[in-house]
Design an enzyme around this catalytic site. Structure first.
Site: not given
Length: 229
Positions: A205, A189
């Protein structure tokens, strides 16, 4: 390096890693003071994270991207190694595959002809990294941030939900990763901490510059193979 499957088996540790924690406050200090009355505290005497006001409304599309990017945190990227670029990249993986090298802190989108688009990324800090193979299960533009309950238990100052927008820790785009049809809780992301790209700072992440996340998003269909080394 601990395996991806091992991390998932350690739930709730796996779930907490996938919260994609950002250390940046949601707004600059001057604006934060106006949102939170002096002396306000949350559970355990912890000051809650100040929630930014909703961003100006635009329907999904190029105008929203353009206007929200103007409001998102930015950083001067002077190092050519931290710029998106096409490189020679021989690999056995098929064109269209995403390869993330956590050691290099680089993401490669494999292209035909032995080349790849190289992007700089931030990866999980020590103890929060993972490896394995997954597939892109979902894609979202300017996604909301919903910290998992395990992260909220550890950090009660966090909001239970933060609306998508230019100040959101998840940034402009998110690719949701699944393994054998099951959500891994890990994401690729954007970020509201562009100055930390190229570092090991996330909760597991893979973070990208917003502009890079948007570029990758246009190249990647649902089902794309993702290899994290």
């Amino acid at each position: 390096m601990r395996s991806h499957l091992a991390l998932l088996a350690l739930a709730p540790l796996g779930a907490s890693l996938a919260g994609c924690m950002s250390e940046r406050a949601a707004l600059p200090p001057v604006q934060l003071a106006a949102l939170t009355p002096p002396g306000t505290v949350g559970p355990g005497g912890v000051k809650p994270m100040e929630i930014p006001p909703p961003p100006p409304f635009f329907p999904p599309g190029p105008e929203r991207d353009r206007e929200w990017l103007k409001l998102a945190p930015s950083a001067q990227i002077n190092d050519p190694e931290l710029r998106r670029t096409v490189i020679d990249y021989p690999t056995k993986e098929k064109p269209g595959t995403i390869i993330v090298s956590t050691a290099e802190k680089r993401l490669y989108f494999v292209m035909p002809g032995g080349q790849a688009m190289r992007y700089p990324v931030s990866v999980g800090k020590e103890g929060a990294s993972w490896s394995g193979t997954a597939n892109v299960d979902r894609k979202m533009e300017w996604p909301d941030w919903n910290p998992p309950k395990e992260m909220l238990a550890r950090k009660p100052e966090l909001p239970t939900r933060l609306e998508g927008g230019p100040l959101n820790p998840i940034g402009a785009r998110s690719l949701f990763l699944a393994q054998n049809g099951k959500d891994t809780l890990f994401r690729i992301h954007g970020t509201n901490e562009p100055e930390k790209i190229g570092q090991s700072v996330s909760s597991g992440c893979i973070r990208m510059l917003n502009e890079d996340a948007m570029d990758l998003y246009t190249r990647v269909p649902i089902g794309t193979k993702v290899v994290v080394l």
